[in-house]
Write an enzyme that holds these catalytic residues in place. Structure first.
Site, PDB file in Angstrom:
ATOM      1  N   CYS A 165       0.796  -1.229   0.000  1.00 61.64           N
ATOM      2  CA  CYS A 165       0.000   0.000   0.000  1.00 61.64           C
ATOM      3  C   CYS A 165       0.828   1.279   0.000  1.00 61.64           C
ATOM      4  O   CYS A 165       0.266   2.373  -0.036  1.00 61.64           O
ATOM      5  CB  CYS A 165      -0.961  -0.011   1.190  1.00 61.64           C
ATOM      6  SG  CYS A 165      -2.009  -1.481   1.197  1.00 61.64           S
ATOM      7  N   HIS A 292      -2.679   7.841   6.420  1.00 55.18           N
ATOM      8  CA  HIS A 292      -2.936   6.543   5.766  1.00 55.18           C
ATOM      9  C   HIS A 292      -4.312   6.040   6.198  1.00 55.18           C
ATOM     10  O   HIS A 292      -5.081   5.581   5.357  1.00 55.18           O
ATOM     11  CB  HIS A 292      -1.832   5.558   6.128  1.00 55.18           C
ATOM     12  CG  HIS A 292      -1.897   4.281   5.361  1.00 55.18           C
ATOM     13  ND1 HIS A 292      -1.897   4.238   3.984  1.00 55.18           N
ATOM     14  CD2 HIS A 292      -1.974   2.985   5.775  1.00 55.18           C
ATOM     15  CE1 HIS A 292      -1.965   2.977   3.575  1.00 55.18           C
ATOM     16  NE2 HIS A 292      -2.025   2.205   4.642  1.00 55.18           N
ATOM     17  N   THR A 296      -8.602   0.219  10.128  1.00 53.41           N
ATOM     18  CA  THR A 296      -8.412  -1.007  10.910  1.00 53.41           C
ATOM     19  C   THR A 296      -7.991  -0.606  12.325  1.00 53.41           C
ATOM     20  O   THR A 296      -7.334   0.413  12.521  1.00 53.41           O
ATOM     21  CB  THR A 296      -7.335  -1.917  10.288  1.00 53.41           C
ATOM     22  OG1 THR A 296      -6.107  -1.208  10.197  1.00 53.41           O
ATOM     23  CG2 THR A 296      -7.779  -2.380   8.915  1.00 53.41           C
ATOM     24  N   PRO A 297      -8.373  -1.390  13.337  1.00 53.58           N
ATOM     25  CA  PRO A 297      -8.090  -1.000  14.721  1.00 53.58           C
ATOM     26  C   PRO A 297      -6.614  -0.736  14.989  1.00 53.58           C
ATOM     27  O   PRO A 297      -6.256   0.279  15.593  1.00 53.58           O
ATOM     28  CB  PRO A 297      -8.622  -2.192  15.528  1.00 53.58           C
ATOM     29  CG  PRO A 297      -9.740  -2.735  14.682  1.00 53.58           C
ATOM     30  CD  PRO A 297      -9.260  -2.581  13.260  1.00 53.58           C
ATOM     31  N   ALA A 298      -5.734  -1.624  14.541  1.00 57.64           N
ATOM     32  CA  ALA A 298      -4.313  -1.472  14.860  1.00 57.64           C
ATOM     33  C   ALA A 298      -3.673  -0.325  14.087  1.00 57.64           C
ATOM     34  O   ALA A 298      -2.966   0.514  14.658  1.00 57.64           O
ATOM     35  CB  ALA A 298      -3.572  -2.778  14.581  1.00 57.64           C
ATOM     36  N   GLU A 303      -0.848   4.929  13.895  1.00 59.47           N
ATOM     37  CA  GLU A 303      -0.591   6.175  13.172  1.00 59.47           C
ATOM     38  C   GLU A 303      -0.914   7.384  14.054  1.00 59.47           C
ATOM     39  O   GLU A 303      -0.188   8.389  14.032  1.00 59.47           O
ATOM     40  CB  GLU A 303      -1.390   6.231  11.877  1.00 59.47           C
ATOM     41  CG  GLU A 303      -0.994   7.392  10.976  1.00 59.47           C
ATOM     42  CD  GLU A 303      -1.621   7.355   9.598  1.00 59.47           C
ATOM     43  OE1 GLU A 303      -1.182   8.106   8.720  1.00 59.47           O
ATOM     44  OE2 GLU A 303      -2.578   6.569   9.396  1.00 59.47           O
ATOM     45  N   LYS A 321      -9.958   7.789   3.346  1.00 59.98           N
ATOM     46  CA  LYS A 321     -10.299   6.437   2.896  1.00 59.98           C
ATOM     47  C   LYS A 321     -11.810   6.199   2.837  1.00 59.98           C
ATOM     48  O   LYS A 321     -12.287   5.377   2.049  1.00 59.98           O
ATOM     49  CB  LYS A 321      -9.662   5.404   3.823  1.00 59.98           C
ATOM     50  CG  LYS A 321      -8.140   5.317   3.769  1.00 59.98           C
ATOM     51  CD  LYS A 321      -7.637   4.655   2.519  1.00 59.98           C
ATOM     52  CE  LYS A 321      -6.173   4.223   2.604  1.00 59.98           C
ATOM     53  NZ  LYS A 321      -5.191   5.305   2.831  1.00 59.98           N
ATOM     54  N   HIS A 326     -10.024   1.906   0.547  1.00 63.46           N
ATOM     55  CA  HIS A 326      -8.571   1.733   0.541  1.00 63.46           C
ATOM     56  C   HIS A 326      -8.178   1.198  -0.841  1.00 63.46           C
ATOM     57  O   HIS A 326      -8.461   0.054  -1.167  1.00 63.46           O
ATOM     58  CB  HIS A 326      -8.140   0.773   1.641  1.00 63.46           C
ATOM     59  CG  HIS A 326      -6.652   0.667   1.802  1.00 63.46           C
ATOM     60  ND1 HIS A 326      -5.760   1.379   1.031  1.00 63.46           N
ATOM     61  CD2 HIS A 326      -5.888  -0.079   2.650  1.00 63.46           C
ATOM     62  CE1 HIS A 326      -4.529   1.091   1.384  1.00 63.46           C
ATOM     63  NE2 HIS A 326      -4.580   0.207   2.378  1.00 63.46           N
ATOM     64  N   PHE A 384       2.219  -3.296   4.049  1.00 62.17           N
ATOM     65  CA  PHE A 384       2.528  -4.515   4.801  1.00 62.17           C
ATOM     66  C   PHE A 384       4.044  -4.623   5.017  1.00 62.17           C
ATOM     67  O   PHE A 384       4.845  -4.181   4.195  1.00 62.17           O
ATOM     68  CB  PHE A 384       2.043  -5.746   4.041  1.00 62.17           C
ATOM     69  CG  PHE A 384       0.567  -5.999   4.140  1.00 62.17           C
ATOM     70  CD1 PHE A 384      -0.208  -5.373   5.095  1.00 62.17           C
ATOM     71  CD2 PHE A 384      -0.057  -6.878   3.271  1.00 62.17           C
ATOM     72  CE1 PHE A 384      -1.570  -5.620   5.193  1.00 62.17           C
ATOM     73  CE2 PHE A 384      -1.418  -7.137   3.352  1.00 62.17           C
ATOM     74  CZ  PHE A 384      -2.172  -6.506   4.316  1.00 62.17           C
TER      75      PHE A 384
END
Length: 396
Positions: A165, A292, A296-298, A303, A321, A326, A384
């Protein structure tokens, strides 16, 4: 770094084709997400950012060997905002061999490969692709780079960056190095990723896809919404009269985990610090940060921690987003275009769909939009494996 001029730029997303469609939707807080209607039934129960009209795009006969959904979206995006005219002018000015093509993608034309395997030639024992898909170039990661080079007639170095990404953010850094090393005089950068089964079911297998519209940085967020997009920008050496510039880039690879970010966002912080340093500005001078912000939770929590560690409370930081979904390997170019639109218009988007910010968010994370003049904007793109890139753009 020596500033580089951005002499043309465009994006095509679920919000529409071209810069005006993006700017109007951001201003109206109108999302492009819709219930999933992509691919054969049964479909995942989720929301997607699908670009209208990709299936109807016709490539010129001379480009038929590259025909696939991903390259059709690239062709559609190339037609917008006078991009091809600007590229042609650059080729005439410097020579086609002095203009690089640097494209970013996550999955490239893997949708064509999926189709090929579902339509294996049974007369050949089920081991041979159907005749219309016997085109090796569309089954490689370099499909998009090769297509764009042939579609534009450019003859300089041609590179496809595939770092998940962060792909089409890192193309700016790659192009800057090529220009500053004297290898080329200009570069067409961009990125394209289209929806396909591997994307939808792959992210769903990682338990990252929400059944609802994504809501970045909201306390109750539970996953992302996937989208597709294509975008481009033309970079050249800057002059005093160029209104938009690339002023800095920062890259890092924290390699903390195959798909999860470092819990303190150390790699993200390093990328942002390096981008600011190359731009020659302090953190307090940054006006707008396109996060970004995948929802997502994490990722959002990490960030937010990284942003709070670096920037003062006055920064306007938000995720877009929830407008586009995304867009994976195209997120870097699309959200760079959004940062450039902010510099052009003074409209700083908020964070759509979010109503109650996660407690981890500092005051920098904004849910509501704002209007004011600005000089510096940053875009974050994280992939990733902790593959991170931050870009600083400026209006001198």
């Amino acid at each position: 770094m020596t500033p580089l001029a951005i002499t043309a730029y465009t994006a095509t997303t679920a919000l529409g084709a071209g810069r005006l469609a993006q700017a109007e939707a951001l201003d109206q807080r109108r999302s492009g997400l819709r219930p999933n209607d992509f691919g054969p039934a049964p479909r995942l129960d989720c929301w997607i950012g699908r670009v209208e009209g990709v299936e109807e795009v016709q490539l010129p006969p001379v480009l038929a060997r590259w025909d696939c959904r991903n390259n059709r979206l690239a062709w559609l995006a190339l037609q917008q905002d006078g991009l091809l005219d600007a590229v042609g002018a650059a080729a005439a000015r410097y020579g086609a061999a002095r203009v690089a093509v640097v494209m970013g993608t996550s999955t490239s034309s893997i949708g064509a490969s999926e189709e090929a395997y579902t339509r294996l030639d049974r007369d050949a024992g089920g081991e041979r692709f159907a005749d219309d898909l016997q085109r090796p170039i569309v089954h490689t990661p370099h499909s998009i780079g090769d297509f764009v080079q042939h579609a534009t007639g450019l003859a300089g170095p041609c590179v496809t960056v595939a770092t998940a990404c962060s792909s089409s953010a890192k193309v700016f850094a790659q192009a800057a190095r090529l220009i500053q090393a004297g290898v080329v005089d200009a570069a067409l950068v961009g990125g394209v990723d289209t929806l396909c089964g591997s994307v939808l079911y792959g992210f769903n297998a990682l338990q990252l896809v929400s059944r609802d519209k994504c809501k970045p940085f909201d306390a109750s967020r539970d996953g992302l919404s996937l989208g597709e997009a294509g975008g481009f920008a033309l970079l050249e050496r800057a002059t005093e009269t160029d209104p938009l510039q690339l002023r800095g880039y920062g890259e890092s690879s924290d390699a903390h985990h195959m798909s999860a970010p470092h819990p303190q966002g150390l790699g993200a912080q390093l990328a942002m610090r390096d981008a600011l340093a190359r731009a020659g500005i302090e953190a307090a001078q940054l006006d707008y940060l396109n996060l970004h912000g995948t929802s997502t939770p994490a990722n959002d929590a990490v960030e937010a921690i990284a942003v709070a560690a670096l920037f003062p409370e006055a920064l306007h930081a938000a995720s877009t987003k929830a407008w586009t979904g995304h867009t994976l390997g195209a997120a870097g170019i699309v959200e760079s275009v959004f940062a450039l639109i902010a510099l052009d218009t003074g409209h700083l988007p908020g964070t759509l769909n979010a109503t109650i910010p996660d407690p981890v968010c500092g005051p920098q994370i904004r849910l509501a939009p704002e209007r004011r003049a600005l000089h510096y904007a940053m875009n974050n793109s994280f992939g990733f494996g902790g593959n991170n890139c931050a870009l600083v753009f400026a209006r001198p």
